[in-house]
Design an enzyme around this catalytic site. Structure first.
Site, mmCIF file in Angstrom:
data_model
loop_
_atom_site.group_PDB
_atom_site.id
_atom_site.type_symbol
_atom_site.label_atom_id
_atom_site.label_comp_id
_atom_site.label_asym_id
_atom_site.label_seq_id
_atom_site.Cartn_x
_atom_site.Cartn_y
_atom_site.Cartn_z
ATOM 1 N N HIS A 96 0.810 -1.230 0.000
ATOM 2 C CA HIS A 96 0.000 0.000 0.000
ATOM 3 C C HIS A 96 0.837 1.271 0.000
ATOM 4 O O HIS A 96 0.309 2.372 0.060
ATOM 5 C CB HIS A 96 -0.935 -0.016 1.227
ATOM 6 C CG HIS A 96 -2.067 0.940 1.145
ATOM 7 N ND1 HIS A 96 -2.236 1.998 2.031
ATOM 8 C CD2 HIS A 96 -3.113 1.015 0.284
ATOM 9 C CE1 HIS A 96 -3.317 2.669 1.726
ATOM 10 N NE2 HIS A 96 -3.880 2.108 0.675
ATOM 11 N N LYS A 110 3.165 4.442 -1.242
ATOM 12 C CA LYS A 110 3.272 5.326 -2.410
ATOM 13 C C LYS A 110 4.574 6.100 -2.252
ATOM 14 O O LYS A 110 4.656 7.036 -1.446
ATOM 15 C CB LYS A 110 2.099 6.310 -2.498
ATOM 16 C CG LYS A 110 0.743 5.667 -2.776
ATOM 17 C CD LYS A 110 -0.027 5.453 -1.518
ATOM 18 C CE LYS A 110 -1.407 4.852 -1.818
ATOM 19 N NZ LYS A 110 -2.054 4.305 -0.620
ATOM 20 N N ASP A 134 17.503 9.708 -7.802
ATOM 21 C CA ASP A 134 18.927 9.962 -7.556
ATOM 22 C C ASP A 134 19.312 9.830 -6.082
ATOM 23 O O ASP A 134 20.290 10.458 -5.642
ATOM 24 C CB ASP A 134 19.327 11.357 -8.079
ATOM 25 C CG ASP A 134 19.239 11.449 -9.590
ATOM 26 O OD1 ASP A 134 19.241 10.387 -10.249
ATOM 27 O OD2 ASP A 134 19.149 12.581 -10.108
ATOM 28 N N HIS A 137 -9.132 11.525 0.239
ATOM 29 C CA HIS A 137 -8.245 10.361 0.374
ATOM 30 C C HIS A 137 -6.998 10.695 1.189
ATOM 31 O O HIS A 137 -6.167 9.822 1.457
ATOM 32 C CB HIS A 137 -7.854 9.870 -1.026
ATOM 33 C CG HIS A 137 -7.227 8.531 -1.047
ATOM 34 N ND1 HIS A 137 -5.926 8.314 -1.470
ATOM 35 C CD2 HIS A 137 -7.701 7.310 -0.685
ATOM 36 C CE1 HIS A 137 -5.639 7.033 -1.390
ATOM 37 N NE2 HIS A 137 -6.690 6.397 -0.903
ATOM 38 N N LYS A 152 -4.460 11.260 4.111
ATOM 39 C CA LYS A 152 -4.241 10.682 5.436
ATOM 40 C C LYS A 152 -3.290 11.628 6.170
ATOM 41 O O LYS A 152 -2.095 11.684 5.861
ATOM 42 C CB LYS A 152 -3.607 9.286 5.353
ATOM 43 C CG LYS A 152 -4.376 8.291 4.456
ATOM 44 C CD LYS A 152 -3.781 8.212 3.096
ATOM 45 C CE LYS A 152 -4.221 7.051 2.246
ATOM 46 N NZ LYS A 152 -5.591 6.691 2.181
ATOM 47 N N ASP A 205 -1.233 20.143 17.808
ATOM 48 C CA ASP A 205 -0.785 21.384 18.449
ATOM 49 C C ASP A 205 -0.038 22.321 17.503
ATOM 50 O O ASP A 205 0.895 23.027 17.921
ATOM 51 C CB ASP A 205 0.102 21.065 19.666
ATOM 52 C CG ASP A 205 -0.667 20.357 20.773
ATOM 53 O OD1 ASP A 205 -1.905 20.305 20.695
ATOM 54 O OD2 ASP A 205 -0.023 19.853 21.711
#
Length: 485
Positions: free
Chosen positions: A224, A226, A231, A403, A405, A410
């Site tokens: 899952h 991404k 380089d 979508h 997350k 604070d």
């Protein structure tokens, strides 16, 4: 004949209950929360055939023995590599902010690595803009390009990324891509696989889905992450898959997907590269530990971004994500803002969120109004009452499928990555997330979250409590399936 028939019946009957007892013992031995265990037991008891089949395919975290063996071999090699990284003491932070202190100590003790600095850190929001910047970086690559994605769906602006990779490969850049078998099923059925491989790009199909492998591990165990690495100096991660929002899942009527990605430069890319090297060796058996880029020290770290990289999966500390989230929620003193597309928290996380609100922390949760998962859509609502009673504000984003997350604590500590607030991300999938201790970055994240709130509907506690009985029943029914979510 009747005696033989009775014997067969008794054998089947005893065999069935022995198998049921075996499953229940396995469930209890996992030492998960009582509601988690009870959910599985109730599913198996009330829906025996469905429950057993579901548990066989989804209940046990099967892992290929070969992959487990590779993971055990990788760890010592990685430890030696980390020692060479630690020699460069200027890469690491000495002190954290008050709110970040506990979670960074946890990460250092469990991962043997302090928070690492980066030369540049940007927060990107528009998918079109993100892909444009990614293509620019691909075109400027000098040595290597590495990617791992859950979903790569051909079409629209995503094809421009494929073309940029092909051009880079043809000019001698080493290109390696890991794509999840289930999430990227449309990609693997498309002509792009052959075209890209013919240009020299190495493409690996991770967590392959087939009939044989369902007996080796859970079929819903997914890659899952991404991540993009260029380089060994530039790194991307966040919630965005390689999709064009104009076309992706538009038939569901939930609108365009809304995501964020972080773009980083500097030695932080080396630590993310370690995660990638794990994934590559587990899938291919070949070792590709990241090489130090000479540009790491050129900027002298004028920015004060301090980042911890948290990953889950083979070779990484068990339950790390769960511990990190609990520590963060209990560290909040003034404000806690959470955005997640899938809200199915563990009891411990739910309690931590509610406790934060009871302590006087202003807690806000932003979720999409319409979801691409019917199970999650109803199961998440089972948590609303307790959250609302605790004083938590719940907003439903109405302009597409949110979508993103992210967590903001604070106005100082930020968490962004691939981790949803659900059982699948917390216990199962291969995930990656960043913990960023930086006030300016948190200010930028707050502006994005504020925009989400402005495009959302606040759930009214009184109206929520007046919802129909049949809705409450459906919520409870779907709640029992939370172990599958």
């Amino acid at each position: 004949m009747s005696i033989l028939y009775k014997i067969i019946n008794w054998v089947i009957f005893l065999g069935y209950w022995i198998f049921i007892t075996f499953i229940i013992i396995k469930i209890l031995n996992k030492r998960r929360t009582i509601p988690y265990s009870l959910s599985w037991i109730l599913i198996i008891y009330f829906l025996p055939l469905f429950g057993i089949i579901t548990w066989v395919f989804f209940g046990e975290l099967y892992s290929d023995k070969k992959k487990d063996k590779i993971a055990s071999i990788i760890l010592p090699q990685t430890t030696n590599w980390l020692k060479s990284l630690k020699i460069n003491k200027s890469f690491f932070n000495i002190k954290n902010s008050d709110v970040a202190s506990s979670v960074f100590k946890l990460c250092k003790n469990r991962q043997s690595l302090s928070g690492i600095k980066c030369n540049k850190l940007e927060l990107l929001t528009s998918t079109k803009k993100i892909i444009k910047i990614i293509i620019q970086d691909i075109n400027l690559a000098k040595y290597n390009i590495e990617m791992v994605f859950y979903i790569w769906k051909p079409g629209g602006i995503v094809d421009e990324v494929a073309m940029a990779l092909i051009k880079s490969s043809k000019r001698g850049i080493l290109c390696r891509i890991i794509l999840d078998s289930a999430g990227s099923i449309e990609f693997f059925k498309s002509p792009w696989v052959k075209i890209m491989r013919n240009s020299g790009i190495q493409i690996v199909e991770a967590m392959k889905v087939n009939l044989f492998r369902i007996f080796l591990r859970r079929i819903d165990l997914r890659q899952h992450r991404k991540v993009i690495l260029i380089d060994n100096y530039i790194a991307y991660t966040g919630s965005m898959n390689l999709i064009d929002p104009l076309f992706f899942k538009q038939s569901l009527g939930i609108g365009q997907w809304v995501d964020i990605m972080a773009r980083m430069e500097g030695p932080i890319a080396a630590t993310i590269g370690i995660v990638y090297s794990f994934d590559w060796e587990i899938e291919t058996g070949k070792r590709i530990l990241p090489i130090f880029n000479t540009n790491y020290t050129k900027n002298n770290f004028k920015n004060k971004n301090i980042i911890q990289v948290i990953a889950s999966g083979l070779g990484f500390p068990e339950n790390m994500i769960h511990q990190v989230l609990l520590t963060i929620f209990y560290s909040a003193k003034k404000r806690l803002i959470i955005t997640t597309p899938y809200l199915v928290p563990s009891d411990d996380l739910l309690h931590a969120i509610c406790t934060a609100s009871h302590r006087g922390v202003k807690v806000t949760i932003i979720i999409p109004k319409n979801n691409d998962s019917l199970l999650v859509h109803w199961a998440s609502k089972a948590f609303f009452t307790e959250l609302l009673e605790s004083g938590v504000k719940i907003y439903q984003f109405k302009k597409g499928l949110l979508h993103t997350k992210s967590i903001l604590v604070d106005n100082q500590l930020s968490v962004i990555g691939t981790v949803n607030l659900d059982m699948r991300s917390i216990w199962l999938n291969f995930e990656i997330t960043l913990i960023i201790d930086d006030k300016l970055f948190s200010k930028n994240l707050y502006c994005i979250q504020k925009e989400y709130i402005n495009n959302s509907i606040l759930i009214n506690k009184k109206l929520w409590n007046m919802r129909s009985i049949w809705k409450k029943i459906i919520e409870k029914i779907f709640y029992f399936f939370s172990p599958l979510l």
